[in-house]
Scaffold this motif. Structure first.
Motif, PDB file in Angstrom:
ATOM      1  N   ASP A  26       0.809  -1.216   0.000  1.00  0.00           N
ATOM      2  CA  ASP A  26       0.000   0.000   0.000  1.00  0.00           C
ATOM      3  C   ASP A  26       0.842   1.265   0.000  1.00  0.00           C
ATOM      4  O   ASP A  26       0.376   2.323  -0.393  1.00  0.00           O
ATOM      5  CB  ASP A  26      -0.983   0.006   1.170  1.00  0.00           C
ATOM      6  N   LEU A  27       2.090   1.174   0.408  1.00  0.00           N
ATOM      7  CA  LEU A  27       2.945   2.356   0.457  1.00  0.00           C
ATOM      8  C   LEU A  27       3.401   2.794  -0.937  1.00  0.00           C
ATOM      9  O   LEU A  27       3.914   3.896  -1.098  1.00  0.00           O
ATOM     10  CB  LEU A  27       4.143   2.121   1.372  1.00  0.00           C
ATOM     11  N   LYS A  28       3.183   1.965  -1.957  1.00  0.00           N
ATOM     12  CA  LYS A  28       3.434   2.393  -3.341  1.00  0.00           C
ATOM     13  C   LYS A  28       2.343   3.351  -3.809  1.00  0.00           C
ATOM     14  O   LYS A  28       2.533   4.091  -4.759  1.00  0.00           O
ATOM     15  CB  LYS A  28       3.475   1.188  -4.279  1.00  0.00           C
ATOM     16  N   PHE A  29       1.186   3.310  -3.158  1.00  0.00           N
ATOM     17  CA  PHE A  29       0.033   4.105  -3.584  1.00  0.00           C
ATOM     18  C   PHE A  29      -0.358   5.170  -2.573  1.00  0.00           C
ATOM     19  O   PHE A  29      -1.283   5.936  -2.813  1.00  0.00           O
ATOM     20  CB  PHE A  29      -1.169   3.185  -3.830  1.00  0.00           C
ATOM     21  N   GLY A  30       0.285   5.203  -1.422  1.00  0.00           N
ATOM     22  CA  GLY A  30      -0.080   6.174  -0.392  1.00  0.00           C
ATOM     23  C   GLY A  30       0.949   6.210   0.716  1.00  0.00           C
ATOM     24  O   GLY A  30       1.999   5.585   0.645  1.00  0.00           O
ATOM     25  N   THR A  31       0.624   6.963   1.773  1.00  0.00           N
ATOM     26  CA  THR A  31       1.528   7.108   2.916  1.00  0.00           C
ATOM     27  C   THR A  31       0.770   6.848   4.197  1.00  0.00           C
ATOM     28  O   THR A  31      -0.462   6.894   4.229  1.00  0.00           O
ATOM     29  CB  THR A  31       2.115   8.533   2.961  1.00  0.00           C
ATOM     30  N   ARG A  32       1.507   6.601   5.262  1.00  0.00           N
ATOM     31  CA  ARG A  32       0.923   6.419   6.588  1.00  0.00           C
ATOM     32  C   ARG A  32       1.329   7.590   7.466  1.00  0.00           C
ATOM     33  O   ARG A  32       2.468   8.030   7.444  1.00  0.00           O
ATOM     34  CB  ARG A  32       1.401   5.116   7.218  1.00  0.00           C
ATOM     35  N   SER A  33       0.362   8.062   8.266  1.00  0.00           N
ATOM     36  CA  SER A  33       0.650   9.141   9.202  1.00  0.00           C
ATOM     37  C   SER A  33       1.378   8.580  10.423  1.00  0.00           C
ATOM     38  O   SER A  33       1.573   7.370  10.538  1.00  0.00           O
ATOM     39  CB  SER A  33      -0.654   9.819   9.637  1.00  0.00           C
ATOM     40  N   LYS A  34       1.739   9.450  11.349  1.00  0.00           N
ATOM     41  CA  LYS A  34       2.419   9.002  12.572  1.00  0.00           C
ATOM     42  C   LYS A  34       1.549   8.038  13.371  1.00  0.00           C
ATOM     43  O   LYS A  34       2.049   7.172  14.067  1.00  0.00           O
ATOM     44  CB  LYS A  34       2.778  10.213  13.443  1.00  0.00           C
ATOM     45  N   ARG A  35       0.219   8.213  13.276  1.00  0.00           N
ATOM     46  CA  ARG A  35      -0.700   7.329  13.997  1.00  0.00           C
ATOM     47  C   ARG A  35      -0.889   5.996  13.290  1.00  0.00           C
ATOM     48  O   ARG A  35      -1.488   5.083  13.829  1.00  0.00           O
ATOM     49  CB  ARG A  35      -2.060   7.999  14.157  1.00  0.00           C
ATOM     50  N   GLY A  36      -0.442   5.892  12.036  1.00  0.00           N
ATOM     51  CA  GLY A  36      -0.591   4.653  11.293  1.00  0.00           C
ATOM     52  C   GLY A  36      -1.739   4.661  10.304  1.00  0.00           C
ATOM     53  O   GLY A  36      -2.016   3.650   9.667  1.00  0.00           O
ATOM     54  N   ASP A  37      -2.420   5.791  10.158  1.00  0.00           N
ATOM     55  CA  ASP A  37      -3.532   5.869   9.216  1.00  0.00           C
ATOM     56  C   ASP A  37      -3.011   6.080   7.802  1.00  0.00           C
ATOM     57  O   ASP A  37      -2.084   6.846   7.580  1.00  0.00           O
ATOM     58  CB  ASP A  37      -4.475   7.009   9.604  1.00  0.00           C
ATOM     59  N   TRP A  38      -3.627   5.417   6.835  1.00  0.00           N
ATOM     60  CA  TRP A  38      -3.185   5.450   5.444  1.00  0.00           C
ATOM     61  C   TRP A  38      -3.948   6.509   4.672  1.00  0.00           C
ATOM     62  O   TRP A  38      -5.144   6.721   4.888  1.00  0.00           O
ATOM     63  CB  TRP A  38      -3.398   4.077   4.813  1.00  0.00           C
ATOM     64  N   ALA A  39      -3.286   7.181   3.746  1.00  0.00           N
ATOM     65  CA  ALA A  39      -3.912   8.145   2.840  1.00  0.00           C
ATOM     66  C   ALA A  39      -3.309   7.946   1.456  1.00  0.00           C
ATOM     67  O   ALA A  39      -2.097   7.777   1.324  1.00  0.00           O
ATOM     68  CB  ALA A  39      -3.673   9.568   3.318  1.00  0.00           C
ATOM     69  N   PRO A  40      -4.128   7.961   0.401  1.00  0.00           N
ATOM     70  CA  PRO A  40      -3.605   7.761  -0.951  1.00  0.00           C
ATOM     71  C   PRO A  40      -2.784   8.965  -1.409  1.00  0.00           C
ATOM     72  O   PRO A  40      -3.002  10.085  -0.967  1.00  0.00           O
ATOM     73  CB  PRO A  40      -4.863   7.597  -1.800  1.00  0.00           C
ATOM     74  N   ASN A  41      -1.851   8.704  -2.327  1.00  0.00           N
ATOM     75  CA  ASN A  41      -1.024   9.776  -2.877  1.00  0.00           C
ATOM     76  C   ASN A  41      -1.817  10.687  -3.796  1.00  0.00           C
ATOM     77  O   ASN A  41      -1.599  11.891  -3.829  1.00  0.00           O
ATOM     78  CB  ASN A  41       0.158   9.196  -3.667  1.00  0.00           C
ATOM     79  N   GLU A  42      -2.715  10.115  -4.578  1.00  0.00           N
ATOM     80  CA  GLU A  42      -3.468  10.877  -5.568  1.00  0.00           C
ATOM     81  C   GLU A  42      -4.909  11.053  -5.116  1.00  0.00           C
ATOM     82  O   GLU A  42      -5.481  10.183  -4.463  1.00  0.00           O
ATOM     83  CB  GLU A  42      -3.445  10.157  -6.914  1.00  0.00           C
ATOM     84  N   LEU A  43      -5.491  12.185  -5.498  1.00  0.00           N
ATOM     85  CA  LEU A  43      -6.901  12.418  -5.216  1.00  0.00           C
ATOM     86  C   LEU A  43      -7.751  11.537  -6.125  1.00  0.00           C
ATOM     87  O   LEU A  43      -7.353  11.219  -7.254  1.00  0.00           O
ATOM     88  CB  LEU A  43      -7.251  13.881  -5.466  1.00  0.00           C
ATOM     89  N   LEU A  44      -8.910  11.170  -5.636  1.00  0.00           N
ATOM     90  CA  LEU A  44      -9.828  10.401  -6.465  1.00  0.00           C
ATOM     91  C   LEU A  44     -10.342  11.281  -7.600  1.00  0.00           C
ATOM     92  O   LEU A  44     -10.571  12.474  -7.419  1.00  0.00           O
ATOM     93  CB  LEU A  44     -11.011   9.917  -5.631  1.00  0.00           C
ATOM     94  N   GLU A  45     -10.512  10.670  -8.751  1.00  0.00           N
ATOM     95  CA  GLU A  45     -11.058  11.373  -9.905  1.00  0.00           C
ATOM     96  C   GLU A  45     -12.439  10.820 -10.197  1.00  0.00           C
ATOM     97  O   GLU A  45     -12.699   9.647  -9.983  1.00  0.00           O
ATOM     98  CB  GLU A  45     -10.175  11.147 -11.136  1.00  0.00           C
TER      99      GLU A  45
END
Length: 166
Positions: A3-22
């Motif tokens: 999943d880290l190829k497509f997004g990042t994790r915050s300090k708390r461990g929550d994932w967020a995608p790199n790109e906005l949804l289209e």
């Protein structure tokens, strides 16, 4: 799949995608036919095709003939409620068991890294979010949607709303 190829994790461990949804290409203006044709197979496969096939199977196997639907009766209404309860339970548990109980995917692509079972809270029935969600869906959601379904089918069979055939 990482999943880290497509997004990042915050300090708390929550994932967020790199790109906005289209939005889907069908909603874009001006139209882009090339992009639309490239997107179309992914629209149908696998889930929308599964939904279409299951809807047709449900219509053929569960919904009574129009002659039966013209009269409100406990028999066909309760049969539809029972089938809806069973199908909703199987569908929700089909996602719940592998993703939340067995945790096969782990935290990959999971926006909130915490699992509901790890978070006891008194705002949920029996202090368990998963059980609360399941019981509310099955005891409130399914009966309400079945009542609407029965009303719509009865209305269609009696000519109050259009009945469409292939």
């Amino acid at each position: 799949m990482d999943d880290l190829k497509f997004g990042t994790r915050s300090k708390r461990g929550d994932w967020a995608p790199n790109e906005l949804l289209e939005p889907a290409p069908i909603w874009l203006f001006p139209p882009n036919p090339k992009k639309l044709l490239k997107w179309l197979p992914s629209y149908f496969f696998p889930y929308n095709l599964l939904f279409m096939v299951s809807a047709l199977a449900y219509w053929q196997l569960v919904v009574p003939d129009a002659a039966v639907l013209q009269t409100f009766a406990w028999g066909w209404s309760l049969k539809m409620l029972a089938v809806n309860l069973i199908l909703a339970f199987l569908w929700y548990q089909g996602w719940e068991l592998p993703l939340y109980v067995r945790r096969r995917q782990g935290n990959r692509f999971k926006y909130n890294h915490k699992f509901p079972a790890d978070q006891q809270s008194d705002v949920f029935w029996f202090n368990k979010q998963t059980l609360d969600n399941m019981l509310r869906s099955l005891l409130i959601g399914v009966p309400v949607w079945t009542c609407l379904q029965v009303l719509m089918l009865w209305s269609s069979a009696n000519g109050y709303i259009p009945w469409l055939n292939f």
